[in-house]
Design a protein around this motif. Structure first.
Motif, mmCIF file in Angstrom:
data_model
loop_
_atom_site.group_PDB
_atom_site.id
_atom_site.type_symbol
_atom_site.label_atom_id
_atom_site.label_comp_id
_atom_site.label_asym_id
_atom_site.label_seq_id
_atom_site.Cartn_x
_atom_site.Cartn_y
_atom_site.Cartn_z
ATOM 1 N N HIS A 283 16.840 0.656 7.285
ATOM 2 C CA HIS A 283 16.661 0.532 5.684
ATOM 3 C C HIS A 283 15.108 0.044 5.368
ATOM 4 N N THR A 284 14.567 -0.649 6.359
ATOM 5 C CA THR A 284 13.076 -1.195 6.013
ATOM 6 C C THR A 284 12.395 -0.487 7.204
ATOM 7 N N LEU A 285 10.902 -0.333 6.783
ATOM 8 C CA LEU A 285 10.110 0.177 7.809
ATOM 9 C C LEU A 285 10.186 -0.317 9.287
ATOM 10 N N LEU A 286 10.305 0.597 10.276
ATOM 11 C CA LEU A 286 10.518 0.143 11.658
ATOM 12 C C LEU A 286 9.344 0.946 12.443
ATOM 13 N N GLU A 287 8.584 0.089 13.394
ATOM 14 C CA GLU A 287 7.637 0.766 14.115
ATOM 15 C C GLU A 287 8.397 1.598 15.259
ATOM 16 N N MET A 288 7.915 2.816 15.619
ATOM 17 C CA MET A 288 8.062 3.557 16.490
ATOM 18 C C MET A 288 6.887 3.730 17.568
ATOM 19 N N ARG A 289 6.978 3.416 18.736
ATOM 20 C CA ARG A 289 5.842 3.339 19.568
ATOM 21 C C ARG A 289 5.818 4.519 20.120
ATOM 22 N N LEU A 290 4.577 5.023 20.665
ATOM 23 C CA LEU A 290 4.358 6.027 21.344
ATOM 24 C C LEU A 290 4.472 5.898 23.048
ATOM 25 N N PRO A 291 4.720 6.932 23.635
ATOM 26 C CA PRO A 291 4.694 6.561 25.188
ATOM 27 C C PRO A 291 3.215 6.257 25.594
ATOM 28 N N ASN A 292 3.244 5.619 26.741
ATOM 29 C CA ASN A 292 1.753 5.492 27.392
ATOM 30 C C ASN A 292 0.825 4.682 26.775
ATOM 31 N N SER B 148 0.873 -1.180 0.009
ATOM 32 C CA SER B 148 -0.086 -0.004 -0.084
ATOM 33 C C SER B 148 0.835 1.269 -0.046
ATOM 34 N N ALA B 149 2.209 1.062 -0.336
ATOM 35 C CA ALA B 149 3.044 2.312 -0.238
ATOM 36 C C ALA B 149 3.998 1.995 -1.259
ATOM 37 N N TYR B 150 4.126 2.976 -2.209
ATOM 38 C CA TYR B 150 5.253 3.147 -3.286
ATOM 39 C C TYR B 150 6.226 4.211 -3.068
ATOM 40 N N GLY B 151 7.175 4.182 -3.857
ATOM 41 C CA GLY B 151 7.849 5.246 -3.997
ATOM 42 C C GLY B 151 8.994 5.343 -5.228
ATOM 43 N N PHE B 152 9.571 6.533 -5.442
ATOM 44 C CA PHE B 152 10.735 6.488 -6.448
ATOM 45 C C PHE B 152 11.689 7.703 -5.976
ATOM 46 N N GLY B 153 12.792 7.717 -6.689
ATOM 47 C CA GLY B 153 13.792 8.403 -6.329
ATOM 48 C C GLY B 153 15.234 7.815 -5.789
ATOM 49 N N SER B 154 15.999 8.407 -4.938
ATOM 50 C CA SER B 154 17.028 7.711 -4.601
ATOM 51 C C SER B 154 16.964 6.878 -3.359
ATOM 52 N N SER C 98 5.363 -2.724 3.770
ATOM 53 C CA SER C 98 3.655 -2.047 3.675
ATOM 54 C C SER C 98 2.781 -2.922 3.245
ATOM 55 N N ASP C 99 3.199 -4.287 3.047
ATOM 56 C CA ASP C 99 2.418 -5.331 2.572
ATOM 57 C C ASP C 99 1.685 -5.816 3.872
ATOM 58 N N GLY C 100 0.498 -5.999 3.766
ATOM 59 C CA GLY C 100 -0.528 -6.502 4.512
ATOM 60 C C GLY C 100 -0.843 -5.624 5.606
ATOM 61 N N VAL C 101 -0.573 -4.190 5.335
ATOM 62 C CA VAL C 101 -1.212 -3.164 6.164
ATOM 63 C C VAL C 101 -1.849 -2.119 5.143
ATOM 64 N N GLU C 102 -2.542 -1.454 5.942
ATOM 65 C CA GLU C 102 -3.383 -0.192 5.090
ATOM 66 C C GLU C 102 -2.512 0.893 5.631
ATOM 67 N N CYS C 103 -1.822 1.761 4.601
ATOM 68 C CA CYS C 103 -1.327 3.135 4.897
ATOM 69 C C CYS C 103 -2.324 3.993 4.696
ATOM 70 N N VAL C 104 -2.815 4.757 5.888
ATOM 71 C CA VAL C 104 -3.830 5.755 6.038
ATOM 72 C C VAL C 104 -3.280 7.368 5.963
ATOM 73 N N ALA C 105 -1.837 7.430 6.109
ATOM 74 C CA ALA C 105 -1.376 8.527 6.058
ATOM 75 C C ALA C 105 0.241 8.419 6.008
ATOM 76 N N GLY C 106 0.939 9.796 5.563
ATOM 77 C CA GLY C 106 2.339 9.589 5.600
ATOM 78 C C GLY C 106 2.969 10.901 5.479
ATOM 79 N N ALA C 107 4.289 10.752 5.536
ATOM 80 C CA ALA C 107 4.890 12.137 5.312
ATOM 81 C C ALA C 107 6.524 11.798 4.876
ATOM 82 N N ALA C 108 6.976 12.568 3.989
ATOM 83 C CA ALA C 108 8.239 12.478 3.348
ATOM 84 C C ALA C 108 9.226 13.609 3.672
#
Length: 640
Positions: free
Chosen positions: A191-200, A39-45, A83-93
């Motif tokens: 190098h690949t998507l890593l989960e960042m957990r929020l506190p509490n 559900s996420a694609y990209g191009f560039g460097s 990004s496979d098996g998940v739904e990407c609902v928002a993002g930022a570059a």
């Protein structure tokens, strides 16, 4: 009418259906038979890791140059691993990293699948800025060597790093803390998507979600504040200005911000300019941490007074908690109200809370924090042109000189958030005979903020009264500049340390705002797009008045999906809710009027995406959700 017809010829027809689907390229038979689940694609460097690819040596989908695009080449995309098996609902570059908000699903092909809570994933170099610029100047072979020997999966030898590794560490920006602490190094080069957990145990919020009722009723205040009499009672009776979240994720130069479902604003990344807003200057903030100072002065003083009573009930110890110094904001570790929207500049941030208050923090040397004041003589240039006479009047007034010293944060870099309050009435009547020192402000209700955005070194806000304001670097017209003469010590634009009204827009309501590095774009309810900033084709500053870059009635506002901007581009995604028609428009701010009104295009990567994701049986393709353009990469989020 001819201009509109010419524009529509450059855009795709809104009547696209399955019968009009583009033919598959040779060799795509396997893709057509098996639908892509990413559900996420990209191009560039790729070497930054921002495309979430394990191999960083070769660019599988390098960004095409303008001559290649003009020759008819199609921009390819790569699937972002993770990004496979998940739904990407928002993002930022960001400059060298990507941040995605995703929801897990049992099976993306199952339309009845139930989404779980939202998670934050990052990839690339979320703690780098200057390092990226240094690496970009290196030859590719040397750059790849440095990246390989500073990656998080490279074990440090028992005898210590070799000389080559030390050189690689220096060039790639690995400091001593990062190199020897595995926990921190895991976050520096992902190098690949890593989960960042929020506190509490909090989860990221999503645009359009309602703020929880208990947060709205308490306005995010500590419960002891609810025992206050008049001030608390007044705030409890005042309904919130915003009841739903807006933009909840942002990324910039080694900086990321995210709003939790509790309305708490968290940041992480480099912080030597205070851009994380955590109350201190540090090299890095490795994990999501709350921004401090997100409250009005009255709330901050009450909060600090309460803290002082708890720690010193007898009141014997000296305290500065009731002063108006900067320490009171740094000590305020709770928010007054839930944050509903956030945006990031190069090294500063801007946030909007549920009561319409706007805050800025980080680097403020060019006025991008909006802490300045507008003197009355400055407002005269908008009305009768007697600027010189009025300025001389105030310059010879001792009272004016004393008041000038009362803005200590005007161009100051702040490691905590401060409220932006000085929104001036653009229609107030002023004359050179007035005794006012400062220009008249908007009323408290009119100055409530509805939308916010941020460019590289400037900020943008739209008030409840539908007035757009800009402040920051080079976003104010210089009244003394004359383009017909040689101006050795003058330039056409100046910094604005206070919110400056942007004229030129029609009366239609501003629905969405988005900023690139050097331009600000505003989407109106009639579907038109207006912009100010620096032109793409020539470095011409066009800050004085908004210009139209997309005529009305091109975008179907009833099916608007997203409105985003990055660097020199603005992207609009719209389409039918139930069908396969999903349109993507890419526009830029040009200095030439014909280019502005006829320069909107359909990105070529849309063709690639339709070809690669078309289902052989149903003929349906993935639909674009949003587009996010970074420094050297672009992220495209899709939905089934």
């Amino acid at each position: 009418m001819n201009r509109l017809q010419g524009l529509r010829r450059r855009l795709p027809s809104t009547a696209t259906n399955n019968n009009n689907a583009l033919p598959l390229r040779p060799g795509c038979h396997h893709v057509a038979q098996c639908r892509r689940r990413h559900s996420a694609y990209g191009f560039g460097s790729q070497w930054t890791g921002a495309l979430s690819r394990r191999s960083l040596d070769a660019d599988e989908a390098a960004e095409l140059t303008p001559p290649e695009l003009l020759a008819g080449d199609t921009q390819r995309l790569v699937e972002m691993e993770g990004s496979d098996g998940v739904e990407c609902v928002a993002g930022a570059a960001g400059w060298g990293h990507s941040a995605l908000l995703v929801r897990d699903k049992k099976d993306l092909s199952d339309t009845a699948a139930i989404a779980t809570s939202t998670r934050l994933l990052v990839c690339g170099r979320p703690h780098d800025f200057q390092t990226l610029m240094r690496l970009k100047r290196l030859p590719s072979s040397l750059r790849n060597f440095c990246i390989r020997h500073t990656a998080s999966n490279v074990d440090e030898p028992s005898s210590g790093p070799s000389a080559l590794q030390k050189i690689a560490s220096y060039l790639a920006g690995e400091n001593e803390v990062t190199f020897h602490e595995e926990q921190c190094r895991a976050y520096s080069n992902v190098h690949t998507l890593l989960e960042m957990r929020l506190p509490n145990g909090e989860a990221p919020a999503l645009e359009g979600e309602s703020i929880e009722h208990d947060l709205m009723s308490l306005h995010g205040r500590p419960r002891y504040m609810q025992q206050k009499t008049h001030d608390s009672d007044h705030n409890q009776r005042t309904p919130p200005h915003h009841t739903k979240f807006q933009n909840t994720i942002a990324a910039s130069a080694g900086l990321t911000a995210v709003i939790s479902n509790k309305g708490t604003l968290y940041t992480f990344g480099i912080n030597h300019r205070g851009q994380c807003g955590i109350g201190s200057f540090t090299p890095n903030v490795w994990t999501p941490s709350p921004v401090v100072g997100l409250a009005s002065l009255r709330f901050v003083l009450d909060y600090n007074a309460h803290k002082h009573q708890i720690h010193d009930p007898d009141g014997d110890a000296p305290s500065t908690s009731t002063s108006t110094g900067s320490n009171v904001y740094k000590a305020c570790t709770v928010q007054e109200f839930p944050i509903v929207s956030v945006a990031l500049g190069l090294q500063h941030g801007i946030a909007l809370d549920s009561m319409g208050q706007v805050f800025c923090w980080g680097k403020g040397e060019r006025g991008q924090l909006g802490q300045g004041r507008r003197f009355a003589y400055e407002a005269l240039q908008d009305h009768d042109g007697n600027t010189a006479t009025a300025e001389n009047q105030y310059n010879h007034d001792d009272k004016w000189k004393d008041l000038e010293k009362e803005e200590p944060n005007e161009n100051k870099t702040l490691e905590y958030a401060l409220q932006v309050k000085n929104f001036y009435d653009p229609y107030a009547t002023l004359s050179s005979a007035t005794e006012d020192i400062f220009a008249p402000l908007l009323s408290p209700n009119d100055s409530k903020i509805r939308l916010v955005a941020a460019g590289m070194n400037f900020s943008l806000a739209v008030t409840e009264s539908n007035l757009p304001y800009l402040w920051g670097k080079n976003c104010r017209h210089n009244p003394s500049y004359d383009s017909t003469k040689i101006n050795l010590r003058s330039k056409p634009v100046l910094d604005s340390t206070y919110p400056r009204f942007v004229p030129g827009l029609p009366s239609a309501k501003i629905v969405k705002v988005a900023c690139g590095t050097h331009h600000a774009a505003m989407l109106l309810e009639d579907g038109s797009v207006w912009a100010v900033g620096v032109a793409t084709d020539q470095p011409i500053p066009m800050w004085n008045e908004a210009v139209e870059i997309l005529p009305p009635n091109v975008v179907d506002m009833s099916s608007l999906v997203s409105f985003t901007a990055g660097f020199d581009r603005t992207f609009i995604v719209y389409g039918e809710e139930d069908g396969s028609a999903r349109q993507v428009i890419e526009i830029q701010l040009w200095s030439d009027e014909d280019l502005r009104l006829n320069g909107s295009v359909r990105p070529s990567w849309v063709d690639w995406l339709e070809e690669q994701t078309q289902d052989a049986q149903s003929g349906k393709t993935k639909k674009v959700r949003s587009v996010h353009r970074g420094w050297m990469h672009t992220v495209v989020l899709t939905e089934e």
